[in-house]
Design a protein around this motif. Structure first.
Motif, PDB file in Angstrom:
ATOM      1  N   ALA A  36       0.801  -1.223   0.000  1.00  0.00           N
ATOM      2  CA  ALA A  36       0.000   0.000   0.000  1.00  0.00           C
ATOM      3  C   ALA A  36       0.836   1.277   0.000  1.00  0.00           C
ATOM      4  CB  ALA A  36      -0.931   0.004   1.217  1.00  0.00           C
ATOM      5  N   GLN A  37       2.122   1.166  -0.312  1.00  0.00           N
ATOM      6  CA  GLN A  37       2.921   2.373  -0.427  1.00  0.00           C
ATOM      7  C   GLN A  37       3.868   2.192  -1.620  1.00  0.00           C
ATOM      8  OE1 GLN A  37       4.055   5.604   2.706  1.00  0.00           O
ATOM      9  NE2 GLN A  37       5.463   3.895   2.994  1.00  0.00           N
ATOM     10  N   TYR A  38       5.168   2.274  -1.423  1.00  0.00           N
ATOM     11  CA  TYR A  38       6.121   2.059  -2.508  1.00  0.00           C
ATOM     12  C   TYR A  38       6.384   0.561  -2.645  1.00  0.00           C
ATOM     13  CZ  TYR A  38       7.169   7.021  -1.670  1.00  0.00           C
ATOM     14  OH  TYR A  38       7.090   8.376  -1.500  1.00  0.00           O
ATOM     15  N   THR A  39       6.174   0.009  -3.817  1.00  0.00           N
ATOM     16  CA  THR A  39       6.313  -1.441  -3.981  1.00  0.00           C
ATOM     17  C   THR A  39       7.761  -1.825  -4.276  1.00  0.00           C
ATOM     18  OG1 THR A  39       4.046  -1.493  -4.818  1.00  0.00           O
ATOM     19  CG2 THR A  39       5.375  -3.471  -5.131  1.00  0.00           C
ATOM     20  N   VAL A  40       8.330  -1.317  -5.355  1.00  0.00           N
ATOM     21  CA  VAL A  40       9.767  -1.453  -5.625  1.00  0.00           C
ATOM     22  C   VAL A  40      10.347  -0.058  -5.475  1.00  0.00           C
ATOM     23  CG1 VAL A  40      11.532  -2.034  -7.330  1.00  0.00           C
ATOM     24  CG2 VAL A  40       9.458  -3.430  -7.147  1.00  0.00           C
ATOM     25  N   TRP A  41      11.095   0.157  -4.398  1.00  0.00           N
ATOM     26  CA  TRP A  41      11.487   1.512  -4.002  1.00  0.00           C
ATOM     27  C   TRP A  41      12.992   1.617  -3.838  1.00  0.00           C
ATOM     28  CZ3 TRP A  41      10.143   4.093   1.345  1.00  0.00           C
ATOM     29  CH2 TRP A  41      10.458   5.460   1.286  1.00  0.00           C
ATOM     30  N   PHE A  42      13.618   2.236  -4.837  1.00  0.00           N
ATOM     31  CA  PHE A  42      15.022   2.603  -4.721  1.00  0.00           C
ATOM     32  C   PHE A  42      15.060   4.029  -4.161  1.00  0.00           C
ATOM     33  CE2 PHE A  42      14.867  -0.539  -8.148  1.00  0.00           C
ATOM     34  CZ  PHE A  42      15.811  -1.451  -7.706  1.00  0.00           C
ATOM     35  N   SER A  43      14.883   4.128  -2.857  1.00  0.00           N
ATOM     36  CA  SER A  43      14.922   5.443  -2.225  1.00  0.00           C
ATOM     37  C   SER A  43      16.276   6.097  -2.439  1.00  0.00           C
ATOM     38  CB  SER A  43      14.634   5.305  -0.721  1.00  0.00           C
ATOM     39  OG  SER A  43      14.724   6.543  -0.073  1.00  0.00           O
ATOM     40  N   ALA A  44      17.333   5.272  -2.471  1.00  0.00           N
ATOM     41  CA  ALA A  44      18.672   5.709  -2.873  1.00  0.00           C
ATOM     42  C   ALA A  44      19.158   4.775  -3.969  1.00  0.00           C
ATOM     43  CB  ALA A  44      19.630   5.688  -1.684  1.00  0.00           C
ATOM     44  N   PHE A  45      19.834   5.337  -4.972  1.00  0.00           N
ATOM     45  CA  PHE A  45      20.345   4.507  -6.064  1.00  0.00           C
ATOM     46  C   PHE A  45      21.558   5.187  -6.667  1.00  0.00           C
ATOM     47  CE2 PHE A  45      17.430   7.501  -7.889  1.00  0.00           C
ATOM     48  CZ  PHE A  45      17.907   7.798  -9.151  1.00  0.00           C
ATOM     49  N   SER A  46      22.391   4.406  -7.324  1.00  0.00           N
ATOM     50  CA  SER A  46      23.611   4.914  -7.937  1.00  0.00           C
ATOM     51  C   SER A  46      23.696   4.440  -9.380  1.00  0.00           C
ATOM     52  CB  SER A  46      24.830   4.470  -7.118  1.00  0.00           C
ATOM     53  OG  SER A  46      24.793   5.030  -5.811  1.00  0.00           O
ATOM     54  N   ALA A  47      24.855   4.614  -9.980  1.00  0.00           N
ATOM     55  CA  ALA A  47      25.022   4.253 -11.388  1.00  0.00           C
ATOM     56  C   ALA A  47      24.887   2.751 -11.579  1.00  0.00           C
ATOM     57  CB  ALA A  47      26.383   4.730 -11.882  1.00  0.00           C
ATOM     58  N   GLY A  48      24.423   2.365 -12.746  1.00  0.00           N
ATOM     59  CA  GLY A  48      24.291   0.947 -13.042  1.00  0.00           C
ATOM     60  C   GLY A  48      23.265   0.694 -14.113  1.00  0.00           C
ATOM     61  N   ASN A  49      22.916  -0.571 -14.240  1.00  0.00           N
ATOM     62  CA  ASN A  49      21.953  -1.024 -15.229  1.00  0.00           C
ATOM     63  C   ASN A  49      20.786  -1.668 -14.480  1.00  0.00           C
ATOM     64  OD1 ASN A  49      20.642  -1.875 -17.520  1.00  0.00           O
ATOM     65  ND2 ASN A  49      22.115  -3.479 -18.041  1.00  0.00           N
ATOM     66  N   PHE A  50      19.673  -0.963 -14.389  1.00  0.00           N
ATOM     67  CA  PHE A  50      18.501  -1.404 -13.635  1.00  0.00           C
ATOM     68  C   PHE A  50      17.476  -1.965 -14.617  1.00  0.00           C
ATOM     69  CE2 PHE A  50      20.670   1.395 -10.837  1.00  0.00           C
ATOM     70  CZ  PHE A  50      20.261   1.143  -9.537  1.00  0.00           C
ATOM     71  N   GLN A  51      17.211  -3.265 -14.501  1.00  0.00           N
ATOM     72  CA  GLN A  51      16.266  -3.949 -15.384  1.00  0.00           C
ATOM     73  C   GLN A  51      15.066  -4.411 -14.543  1.00  0.00           C
ATOM     74  OE1 GLN A  51      16.770  -4.478 -18.865  1.00  0.00           O
ATOM     75  NE2 GLN A  51      18.494  -3.083 -18.586  1.00  0.00           N
ATOM     76  N   ILE A  52      13.918  -3.785 -14.756  1.00  0.00           N
ATOM     77  CA  ILE A  52      12.699  -4.117 -14.015  1.00  0.00           C
ATOM     78  C   ILE A  52      11.696  -4.602 -15.049  1.00  0.00           C
ATOM     79  CG2 ILE A  52      10.987  -3.300 -12.360  1.00  0.00           C
ATOM     80  CD1 ILE A  52      12.978  -1.046 -11.683  1.00  0.00           C
ATOM     81  N   LEU A  53      11.599  -5.919 -15.201  1.00  0.00           N
ATOM     82  CA  LEU A  53      10.980  -6.514 -16.379  1.00  0.00           C
ATOM     83  C   LEU A  53       9.947  -7.578 -16.025  1.00  0.00           C
ATOM     84  CD1 LEU A  53      14.296  -7.119 -18.388  1.00  0.00           C
ATOM     85  CD2 LEU A  53      12.754  -5.158 -18.616  1.00  0.00           C
ATOM     86  N   ASN A  54       8.820  -7.520 -16.701  1.00  0.00           N
ATOM     87  CA  ASN A  54       7.831  -8.607 -16.688  1.00  0.00           C
ATOM     88  C   ASN A  54       7.342  -8.942 -15.288  1.00  0.00           C
ATOM     89  OD1 ASN A  54       6.300 -10.437 -18.316  1.00  0.00           O
ATOM     90  ND2 ASN A  54       7.569 -12.122 -17.549  1.00  0.00           N
ATOM     91  N   ASN A  55       7.147  -7.912 -14.483  1.00  0.00           N
ATOM     92  CA  ASN A  55       6.549  -8.094 -13.164  1.00  0.00           C
ATOM     93  C   ASN A  55       5.065  -7.747 -13.213  1.00  0.00           C
ATOM     94  OD1 ASN A  55       9.173  -8.437 -11.505  1.00  0.00           O
ATOM     95  ND2 ASN A  55       9.527  -6.538 -12.644  1.00  0.00           N
ATOM     96  N   THR A  56       4.320  -8.305 -12.275  1.00  0.00           N
ATOM     97  CA  THR A  56       2.910  -7.971 -12.136  1.00  0.00           C
ATOM     98  C   THR A  56       2.692  -7.292 -10.791  1.00  0.00           C
ATOM     99  OG1 THR A  56       2.226  -9.844 -13.498  1.00  0.00           O
ATOM    100  CG2 THR A  56       0.565  -8.880 -12.065  1.00  0.00           C
ATOM    101  N   PHE A  57       2.026  -6.139 -10.831  1.00  0.00           N
ATOM    102  CA  PHE A  57       1.685  -5.386  -9.624  1.00  0.00           C
ATOM    103  C   PHE A  57       0.161  -5.335  -9.527  1.00  0.00           C
ATOM    104  CE2 PHE A  57       5.702  -3.810 -11.274  1.00  0.00           C
ATOM    105  CZ  PHE A  57       6.515  -3.768 -10.144  1.00  0.00           C
TER     106      PHE A  57
END
Length: 297
Positions: A153-174
């Motif tokens: 009921a709030q942030y589901t996938v939450w990168f409150s802090a993040f840095s350089a890189g390759n972020f792949q968020i694929l084929n998920n169901t919310f």
């Protein structure tokens, strides 16, 4: 454990049940085929660890978490240490017995994979799912794919802090994820959120949030204002997603100066310019759900 070969979502054999913390203090550890109940957590040591695999684990009846800084998958905060190459694969967490059910809490992840998991919460006030905050947050190769998230009921996938890189968020169901928060902040909480960038402007950031389904939920994607990010060092793509039965009608929020490519998505409630922040390219979009390409490895 006895379910070494059975996914958390599979029909399973008699369980090896653990009711207290499994503290991982060594590198190159595998936790596989067991069941956690009650107060049990898998805990990454405050000294930092590398090459942890948590696979085919079932977690039910979790009583962990009465605040926003805990979860059944817990990596002890320590700004001077890193969690390197952490993999969470085919894990199921369901039937929580917690006031604030969460999935994972920690930070300083240098390489993180969460794949093939099912996370079904009991919807409570302000329960985040994956919460990565402080330190450098997460960097390197970050993969979150083929998962099911429900009732956060709030942030589901939450990168409150993040840095350089390759972020792949694929084929998920919310499903039934997020909330509006304050009545004027229609974009506040949702499926995928990036908060504060901790890298440098000399590094490269790639975010690909594609082939996801956001059903009966709030915002699909949000990134906050980050002055070090630009179209020179950052690429953000939000493509081939399905947004079904949106609770807000607002789909992608962008407070950065990076132009987000959010073309080629499907919305069961047709979008308008007001459905997006500035610096979001959203047209063309698919007229029917059947037109959206299926995800392929």
């Amino acid at each position: 454990g006895p379910n070494y070969e059975n996914k958390g979502t599979d029909v399973r054999n008699s369980e090896a049940i653990i009711t207290s913390d499994v503290v991982v203090a060594a590198n190159n550890v595998t936790v596989k085929g067991v069941k956690l109940e009650g107060a049990a957590r898998i805990v990454g040591s405050a000294n930092g660890i590398s090459n942890l695999l948590v696979e085919n684990v079932l977690i039910t009846g979790s009583t962990v978490n009465t605040d926003s800084s805990n979860g059944p998958l817990y990596f002890v905060p320590n700004s001077g240490k890193e969690y390197v190459n952490i993999k969470i694969v085919n894990v199921k967490i369901s039937d929580y017995d917690s006031a604030r059910p969460m999935i994972l809490f920690g930070y300083n992840f240098n390489g993180l994979t969460i794949e093939g998991c099912s996370f079904i919460a009991t919807r409570k006030s302000s329960n985040d799912g994956i919460k990565i905050n402080n330190g450098f947050g997460a960097k390197g190769d970050i993969v979150i794919k083929n998962n099911h998230f429900e009732n956060f009921a709030q942030y589901t996938v939450w990168f409150s802090a993040f840095s350089a890189g390759n972020f792949q968020i694929l084929n998920n169901t919310f499903v039934k994820c997020g909330t509006t928060g304050a009545s004027t902040d229609t974009y506040l909480h949702g499926a995928i959120t990036f908060g504060t960038y901790k890298g440098t402007d000399a590094e490269t950031l790639k975010i690909n949030a594609s082939y996801n389904t956001n059903d009966n939920s709030y915002i699909l994607f949000r990134i906050n204002k980050n002055d070090l990010l630009s179209n020179t060092n950052t690429t953000i793509t939000v493509n081939y997603n399905k947004v079904l039965n949106s609770k807000t009608g607002y789909y992608v929020h962008n407070a950065s100066t990076v132009t987000i490519d959010a073309t080629n998505n499907y919305y069961s409630i047709a979008p308008t310019a007001a459905s997006f922040a500035s610096n979001v390219t959203w047209n063309p979009y698919y007229a029917t759900e059947a037109e959206v390409p299926a995800y392929s490895e």
